[in-house]
Design an enzyme around this catalytic site. Structure first.
Site, PDB file in Angstrom:
ATOM      1  N   GLU A 429      48.017  42.613  44.447  1.00 33.46           N
ATOM      2  CA  GLU A 429      49.472  42.697  44.494  1.00 33.46           C
ATOM      3  C   GLU A 429      50.055  41.295  44.668  1.00 33.46           C
ATOM      4  OE1 GLU A 429      50.576  44.897  47.956  1.00 33.46           O
ATOM      5  OE2 GLU A 429      52.705  44.477  47.763  1.00 33.46           O
ATOM      6  N   ASP A 502      48.746  44.739  50.079  1.00 34.29           N
ATOM      7  CA  ASP A 502      49.149  44.416  51.448  1.00 34.29           C
ATOM      8  C   ASP A 502      49.112  45.661  52.328  1.00 34.29           C
ATOM      9  OD1 ASP A 502      49.621  41.842  50.715  1.00 34.29           O
ATOM     10  OD2 ASP A 502      51.795  42.077  50.492  1.00 34.29           O
ATOM     11  N   ASP A 504      51.233  47.057  54.087  1.00 39.62           N
ATOM     12  CA  ASP A 504      52.583  47.470  54.473  1.00 39.62           C
ATOM     13  C   ASP A 504      53.045  48.602  53.552  1.00 39.62           C
ATOM     14  OD1 ASP A 504      53.096  46.285  52.070  1.00 39.62           O
ATOM     15  OD2 ASP A 504      54.202  44.573  52.887  1.00 39.62           O
ATOM     16  N   ASP A 506      55.144  48.730  51.023  1.00 40.26           N
ATOM     17  CA  ASP A 506      55.104  48.423  49.593  1.00 40.26           C
ATOM     18  C   ASP A 506      53.679  48.458  49.060  1.00 40.26           C
ATOM     19  OD1 ASP A 506      57.769  48.194  49.263  1.00 40.26           O
ATOM     20  OD2 ASP A 506      57.829  45.986  49.393  1.00 40.26           O
TER      21      ASP A 506
END
Ligand code: 28G
Length: 731
Positions: A429, A502, A504, A506
């Site tokens: 990403e 990641d 998180d 997203d």
């Protein structure tokens, strides 16, 4: 007499040898000795009850995971016969439970149709159990017999009366010296028991988990049988047709074949075909599936052409006609032949004609009686066909320009080794993480493909739109297997495709989008075990110039508490000093409570309210109640936590642990430099990767429909119910 005696001895030796054979080569009888085999034991026992239900004598099956880890199955059938067996000189029940394949034979009238994948019978379960206890209610008496590892330890005896009740109850504890899995999984058993209840309409299956603190309970009973199964599979999808049901029976080569089909079209772009033979999920399909498909294709073609919905120029394929279809095909075949790599493909050739015969006539009648529905289905089919052709044209133009797709996307940083079994593709990403990954990687075997922005949600797009999407095209080319009709797994350019996002929200979203794409469009990658999730660390911890990486919050807390407990005293409610182990356990519990409270409050609930409100449901509430009830083991009550005293203790110990320590939380992969990223996440020697498994198509389809579909409310509920384990959703 002498002859009978020698006969008796011969039979006994056979039993001994049979049980030993199973214990020596368990995998030959139940497939494997890990999680699958362990749960297979349950299916074998339950299948006996299902057979009794199919024979018309049993309506209730009770399954319980007991506190000691054993499992009980109970039915209200006729009870296993307990009279003396005419030739074996022992009670029939002992024969059923110690002689391989006893009772599983085809006898023409009342054949055994159910049976796990291996259909080995309950005697194998007995052989592979540390102990087994069986109770039979029959003829007014309760009979009891016990075994260990397949041998009688307590002979059959009458232990009570039962009036006119009848039934069988089997409790067993698998032999943990044979299995590597040591516990029954609620979810796994639930899914199979639900499936059995759908497939055998009218049977009530009650399932309870009494092990540990998590008390689950479910009852499965479906008067609508496989029609309700289709409804369940299509929860949260928009229907385009009613649920349609056909059934019938025809004489086959080895006896009567029964076939049942239930289907419904929805506006979804995917297809779900679940087929069964004798209650066994035929993962690889077979003749019942080909029979159904053939009938569907020819009937749609005929009806559509006759009614001028399909024009001559339209070149519909069977696949076009199955877009948006959910179907269950269930057949009962006296002597099933299972073929294929995993022996889950039905081979009996006459079943094809039997199923297509039953479906063809009735489907035509259904279309004639429901012209609006027929039109909606066929129009969807035509759209699918046009999208497929547009996609093909698009691919051809691309191909003409660049010689058969050999041109690899410019963004791909490929590796040098060309042996796919040794190479890995990282889907990363963002550009900055992509940069670090490129610099740190092992160039010979690790390729990097940076992904910019969000990946297309394939749950909401047809094939033509998908191929118009640059990110998806890049993925397809890099992986090398082609797409749809041209799919060829042997062309895979890497045998490890690693999703590295990641930690998180997203990142989780991108990961789900990629998994949806692989699951819906390249399922073979997942079946082959080529898809992985990278597990980057969450924290960097530095102490006395030594750097350590920590993977999870739990691990960090554990480290801080261990360090913090050095020269620190923890007292229970009465003021007595806890020893170090007890203090560590107590603080770990406090940390868990803190984490659970944080999660439920993040979702807008008051933790204190959830603990006091005994009617609150959901995994958050039950988890909190469970954790707070453990608190009483140390003499404390919820008030001590919410009042702040225990929270302060936890903070103090943690602060003490933090002394001389620097803790840094990574916000994204991009924050790691190339060496850090390689050492923690990509280095084959050190990394932790998760291999993506999809063992249950039904659960997976429901999950992806929920996560990626249109319906907001069910998605919110799904995420909330799974809030406590989103980090390791069991794909
Ligand atoms: C609770 C856990 C698993 C079962 C029965 C009922 C009969 C039976 C089972 O017979 C032997 C061989 C062929 C007839 C059959 C009872 C006929 C009359 C049964 C179970 C005898 C096996 N009365 N219920 N086996 N057959 N439930 N549940 O195991 O000739 S096994």
């Amino acid at each position: 007499m002498a002859e009978e005696n020698s006969n008796y001895n011969a039979e006994n030796i056979q039993v001994l040898e049979g049980m030993e054979a199973v214990r020596k080569r368990p995998a030959m009888y139940i497939g494997d000795t890990d999680e699958r085999g362990y749960h297979h034991l349950v299916y074998e026992v339950v299948d006996n009850s299902i057979d009794e239900a199919l024979a018309g004598y049993c309506s209730m099956i009770d399954v319980v995971i007991n506190p000691d880890g054993s499992l009980t199955v109970q039915d209200n059938g006729r009870g296993i016969p307990v009279d003396m067996h005419p030739t074996q000189h022992k009670p029939a029940i002992e024969v059923v439970l110690t002689v391989l394949h006893a009772g599983g034979k085809f006898d023409g009238s009342n054949y055994k149709v159910s049976g796990g994948l291996h259909g080995v019978g309950v005697s194998c379960v007995n052989a592979l159990s540390d102990w087994m206890k069986v109770e039979v209610k029959r003829g007014g008496h309760i009979h009891h017999i016990e075994f260990s590892r397949g041998h009688v330890t307590k002979p059959l005896e009458v232990v009570g009366d039962c009036g006119d009740e009848t039934g069988t109850k089997v409790t067993f504890f698998p032999d943990h010296t044979i299995f590597s899995c040591h516990a029954f999984k609620w979810e796994t058993l639930c899914n199979r028991l639900r499936e059995l209840a759908f497939l055998n309409r009218g049977v009530t299956i009650h399932f309870r988990d009494d092990e540990g603190d998590a008390h689950h309970e479910e009852t499965f009973h479906y008067e609508g049988g496989i029609d309700e199964f289709v409804g369940y599979l299509n929860t949260n999808k928009q229907p385009l047709s009613p649920i349609v049901h056909f059934e019938g029976e025809r004489e086959g080569l080895t006896g009567m074949v029964q076939a049942e089909v239930s289907f419904q079209y929805t506006d979804s772009y995917s297809t779900l075909e679940q087929t069964y033979c004798n209650n066994i999920h035929t993962v690889e399909g077979g003749t019942h599936l080909t029979g159904f498909r053939r009938a569907l294709t020819s009937t749609i073609n005929k009806y559509g052409t006759d009614n001028k919905i399909i024009k001559e120029k339209d070149t519909l394929t069977g696949e076009d006609m199955r877009e948006g279809l959910t179907v269950i095909v269930s057949v009962k075949v006296p002597q099933p032949q299972f073929e294929g790599q995993t022996k889950t493909k039905l081979g009996n050739s006459e079943v094809d004609g039997i199923v297509s015969g039953i479906v063809s006539d009735r489907l035509m009648t259904f279309f004639e009686e429901n012209p609006q529905v027929a039109k909606a289905i066929i129009e969807k089919t035509l759209l699918a066909c046009r999208a497929r052709e547009a996609a093909r044209r698009a691919r051809e133009t691309v191909r003409k320009g660049v010689m058969d797709g050999l041109a690899l996307p410019g963004k791909l940083r490929d590796c040098s080794v060309r042996d796919a079994s040794k190479t890995e593709l990282y889907l990363v990403e963002g550009d900055s993480a992509g940069g670090s990954a490129c610099k740190g990687r092992d160039r010979s075997t690790q390729a990097i493909l940076p992904l910019r922005g969000k990946v297309l949600n394939v749950e909401k797009a047809r094939i033509d739109r998908m191929l118009a999407n640059a990110e998806i095209r890049t993925l397809i080319t890099a992986i090398g297997c082609g797409f749809a009709e041209e799919w060829d797994i042997s062309k895979a350019r890497y045998h490890k495709i690693v999703i590295m996002t990641d930690a998180d929200v997203d990142g989780a979203h991108i990961r789900t989008l990629l998994l949806t794409f692989f699951y819906r469009k390249m399922p073979e990658l997942i079946e082959k075990g080529y898809v992985y999730l990278a597990q980057p660390p969450l924290y960097k911890v530095e102490r006395k110039k030594k750097i350590e990486y920590v993977m999870t919050d739990g691990e960090l807390t554990e480290r801080l508490l261990t360090l913090g407990l050095d020269d620190f005293e923890v007292k229970d409610k009465d003021g007595a000093v806890m020893d170090r182990d007890r203090a560590a356990a107590f603080l770990t519990l406090l940390a868990e409570i803190e984490e659970t409270c944080r999660m439920v409050e993040e979702r807008g609930f008051s933790a204190e309210q959830l603990v006091t409100d005994m009617t609150a449901t959901g995994s958050g509430a039950s988890m909190l109640r469970k954790e707070f009830s453990s608190l009483s083991g140390y003499g404390y009550a919820p008030g001590d936590y919410f009042g702040g005293a225990l929270k302060k203790l936890l903070d103090d110990v943690r602060a003490h642990g933090k002394q001389g320590l620097s803790v840094y939380r990574f916000k994204g992969l991009g924050e790691m430099d190339a060496d850090e990223l390689y050492d923690t996440t990509m280095n084959p020697e050190k990394r932790h990767m998760l291999r993506v498994k999809l063992s249950d198509a039904v659960a997976a389809d429901r999950m992806f429909t929920l996560l990626m579909g249109d319906e907001v409310e069910p998605r919110r509920k799904f995420i909330e119910d799974n809030a406590l384990n989103v980090r390791n959703l069991d794909f």
